[in-house]
Design a protein around this motif. Sequence first.
Motif, PDB file in Angstrom:
ATOM      1  N   ALA A 122     -70.439  30.481 -20.513  1.00 10.76           N
ATOM      2  CA  ALA A 122     -71.466  30.634 -21.804  1.00 10.76           C
ATOM      3  C   ALA A 122     -71.238  32.034 -22.566  1.00 10.76           C
ATOM      4  N   MET A 123     -70.868  32.858 -21.770  1.00  4.43           N
ATOM      5  CA  MET A 123     -70.735  34.309 -22.642  1.00  4.43           C
ATOM      6  C   MET A 123     -69.638  34.211 -23.254  1.00  4.43           C
ATOM      7  N   ARG A 124     -68.402  33.692 -23.390  1.00  7.46           N
ATOM      8  CA  ARG A 124     -67.244  33.489 -24.218  1.00  7.46           C
ATOM      9  C   ARG A 124     -67.287  32.543 -24.955  1.00  7.46           C
ATOM     10  N   ILE A 125     -68.107  31.588 -25.131  1.00  8.83           N
ATOM     11  CA  ILE A 125     -68.186  30.415 -25.909  1.00  8.83           C
ATOM     12  C   ILE A 125     -68.165  30.431 -27.476  1.00  8.83           C
ATOM     13  N   ALA A 126     -68.530  31.506 -27.928  1.00 10.02           N
ATOM     14  CA  ALA A 126     -68.661  31.747 -29.609  1.00 10.02           C
ATOM     15  C   ALA A 126     -67.641  31.051 -30.256  1.00 10.02           C
ATOM     16  N   PRO A 127     -66.161  31.353 -29.814  1.00  7.03           N
ATOM     17  CA  PRO A 127     -65.133  30.550 -30.797  1.00  7.03           C
ATOM     18  C   PRO A 127     -65.401  29.095 -30.789  1.00  7.03           C
ATOM     19  N   VAL A 128     -65.866  28.415 -29.824  1.00  4.47           N
ATOM     20  CA  VAL A 128     -66.061  27.165 -29.689  1.00  4.47           C
ATOM     21  C   VAL A 128     -67.303  26.706 -30.690  1.00  4.47           C
ATOM     22  N   GLY A 129     -68.333  27.616 -30.533  1.00  2.00           N
ATOM     23  CA  GLY A 129     -69.379  27.145 -31.106  1.00  2.00           C
ATOM     24  C   GLY A 129     -69.410  27.226 -32.627  1.00  2.00           C
ATOM     25  N   VAL A 130     -68.315  28.183 -33.137  1.00  2.00           N
ATOM     26  CA  VAL A 130     -68.126  28.156 -34.695  1.00  2.00           C
ATOM     27  C   VAL A 130     -66.999  27.197 -35.106  1.00  2.00           C
ATOM     28  N   PHE A 131     -66.096  26.966 -34.177  1.00  2.00           N
ATOM     29  CA  PHE A 131     -64.938  25.930 -34.651  1.00  2.00           C
ATOM     30  C   PHE A 131     -65.347  24.726 -34.709  1.00  2.00           C
ATOM     31  N   TYR A 132     -66.297  24.184 -33.951  1.00  2.00           N
ATOM     32  CA  TYR A 132     -66.896  22.869 -33.735  1.00  2.00           C
ATOM     33  C   TYR A 132     -68.241  22.429 -34.107  1.00  2.00           C
ATOM     34  N   TYR A 133     -68.547  23.599 -35.173  1.00  2.00           N
ATOM     35  CA  TYR A 133     -70.213  23.720 -35.535  1.00  2.00           C
ATOM     36  C   TYR A 133     -70.624  22.393 -36.099  1.00  2.00           C
ATOM     37  N   ASP A 134     -69.648  21.837 -36.812  1.00  2.00           N
ATOM     38  CA  ASP A 134     -70.109  20.478 -37.543  1.00  2.00           C
ATOM     39  C   ASP A 134     -69.947  19.088 -36.819  1.00  2.00           C
ATOM     40  N   ASP A 135     -69.610  19.057 -35.318  1.00  2.00           N
ATOM     41  CA  ASP A 135     -69.457  17.766 -34.754  1.00  2.00           C
ATOM     42  C   ASP A 135     -69.875  18.070 -33.242  1.00  2.00           C
ATOM     43  N   ALA A 136     -71.125  17.873 -33.142  1.00  2.00           N
ATOM     44  CA  ALA A 136     -71.983  17.985 -31.780  1.00  2.00           C
ATOM     45  C   ALA A 136     -71.039  17.486 -30.588  1.00  2.00           C
ATOM     46  N   ASP A 137     -70.584  16.134 -30.758  1.00  2.00           N
ATOM     47  CA  ASP A 137     -70.010  15.551 -29.591  1.00  2.00           C
ATOM     48  C   ASP A 137     -68.700  16.303 -29.256  1.00  2.00           C
ATOM     49  N   LYS A 138     -67.883  16.586 -30.144  1.00  2.00           N
ATOM     50  CA  LYS A 138     -66.728  17.250 -29.952  1.00  2.00           C
ATOM     51  C   LYS A 138     -66.933  18.821 -29.217  1.00  2.00           C
ATOM     52  N   LEU A 139     -68.123  19.159 -29.816  1.00  2.00           N
ATOM     53  CA  LEU A 139     -68.471  20.739 -29.449  1.00  2.00           C
ATOM     54  C   LEU A 139     -68.808  20.502 -27.758  1.00  2.00           C
ATOM     55  N   ARG A 140     -69.638  19.673 -27.578  1.00  3.66           N
ATOM     56  CA  ARG A 140     -69.929  19.349 -26.170  1.00  3.66           C
ATOM     57  C   ARG A 140     -68.903  19.355 -25.237  1.00  3.66           C
ATOM     58  N   GLU A 141     -67.775  18.373 -25.818  1.00  2.32           N
ATOM     59  CA  GLU A 141     -66.795  17.881 -24.938  1.00  2.32           C
ATOM     60  C   GLU A 141     -65.720  19.412 -24.716  1.00  2.32           C
ATOM     61  N   ILE A 142     -65.481  20.003 -25.828  1.00  5.26           N
ATOM     62  CA  ILE A 142     -64.692  21.360 -25.491  1.00  5.26           C
ATOM     63  C   ILE A 142     -65.444  22.410 -24.799  1.00  5.26           C
ATOM     64  N   ALA A 143     -66.589  22.570 -24.953  1.00  2.00           N
ATOM     65  CA  ALA A 143     -67.544  23.552 -24.143  1.00  2.00           C
ATOM     66  C   ALA A 143     -67.495  23.228 -22.745  1.00  2.00           C
ATOM     67  N   TYR A 144     -67.321  21.900 -22.267  1.00  4.20           N
ATOM     68  CA  TYR A 144     -67.301  21.339 -21.059  1.00  4.20           C
ATOM     69  C   TYR A 144     -65.821  21.693 -20.745  1.00  4.20           C
ATOM     70  N   THR A 145     -64.941  21.163 -21.345  1.00  2.00           N
ATOM     71  CA  THR A 145     -63.559  21.576 -20.742  1.00  2.00           C
ATOM     72  C   THR A 145     -63.029  22.942 -20.669  1.00  2.00           C
ATOM     73  N   SER A 146     -63.342  23.746 -21.715  1.00  2.00           N
ATOM     74  CA  SER A 146     -62.760  24.918 -21.739  1.00  2.00           C
ATOM     75  C   SER A 146     -63.798  25.753 -20.651  1.00  2.00           C
TER      76      SER A 146
END
Length: 307
Positions: A122-146
């Motif tokens: 969670a502490m390193r996730i900011a780039p995923v949060g901004v990059f996928y800010y407009d797509d909650a499903d994709k954001l969840r998928e990439i947050a989990y896999t990263s």
Amino acid sequence: MKYKFIGALIGTAVGDASGAPLEGYSMDEVNSVKGRSDTWEMISGRYTDDTEMMIGVAESLIENKGFNGEDMALRFIENYDPGRGYGPGSKEALRRITEGESWEEASKTLFGGKGSYGNGAAMRIAPVGVFYYDDADKLREIAYTSSHITHSHVLGKEGAALQAFSIALAVRGTEKEAMMLELKEFVKTVVYKEKLSKVESLLENGTEVSKREVISELGNGEAAFNSVPTAVYSFLRAGSFKDAIVYAVSLGGDTDTIGAMTGAISGAYYGEGGIPEEWEKKLEEGKKGRQYIRWLGEELYQVKFCI
Ligand code: F2R
Ligand code: MG
Ligand code: MG
């Protein structure tokens, strides 16, 4: 929008550096060292593993124009500086990958095969949060896999997804009052649903709530479920970037990481302009220091919108 991207990344580093000298201190110890909250300043601009790993996430998303697990794991290994204070689980996962295990397998054996639920994903996730800010499903998928590169426990991954979605809502400019509802709908596990209900009750009780109560209800430790909700609360209760960070760090415990996560959400919400200039300027320079982190924010924005 560009300054929200930069704000989330610089916010991570500023929050991390603000809490770093106090990591592991109790709330009373922090307050005896730092004194009155209106006179707080950053002691040092040196960041820790939180920001070093966030840099790896950003570099990889930029280079691959999206997620590539093998590349992201290699960035973590290339950037790894043990002097930045890594968690034992993350250190072990990176060691295994360095020795040839695949990034999909390395984290699975940690903690007796349960995987880590630490806040290191969670502490390193900011780039995923901004990059996928407009797509909650994709954001969840990439947050989990990263997260999976080092953290395979569902509560470690879900903590990272909750943190990423908080950042996404901040990028979108969602009103603070509307955020709780969106966050509660987003999380899937009971542990986080219950923690977010506690955040909501604490917010309803306003300024009456003591820090001791916040620590006892939400936590201030290294487990993702004892720190991500605390960062969300620290952001939601404050009126500025500075107030949010000062409050987050004043709770003691995992101060650099709760600071980094609060800084990421607040930086995305207020933009870089909301970060005190003297704090940003105090951040360390050097090969991957302040200017480089700003540049990563700009590049992420370019890849997202201009390519
Ligand atoms: N490591 C530190 N700080 C201590 C050293 C700092 C010192 N100033 C120095 O410079 O040396 N901070 C960093 O670690 C935290 C992030 O940790 P991460 O990456 O999640 O690591 P890990 O080991 O996977 O998880 C952290 C702890 O959580 C507990 N835990 C996790 N999963 C568990 C499970 N399935 N069962 C039981 N316990 C579990 C363990 O105690 C883990 O060690 C951040 O604070 C970062 O700043
Ligand atoms: Mg750290
Ligand atoms: Mg920490």
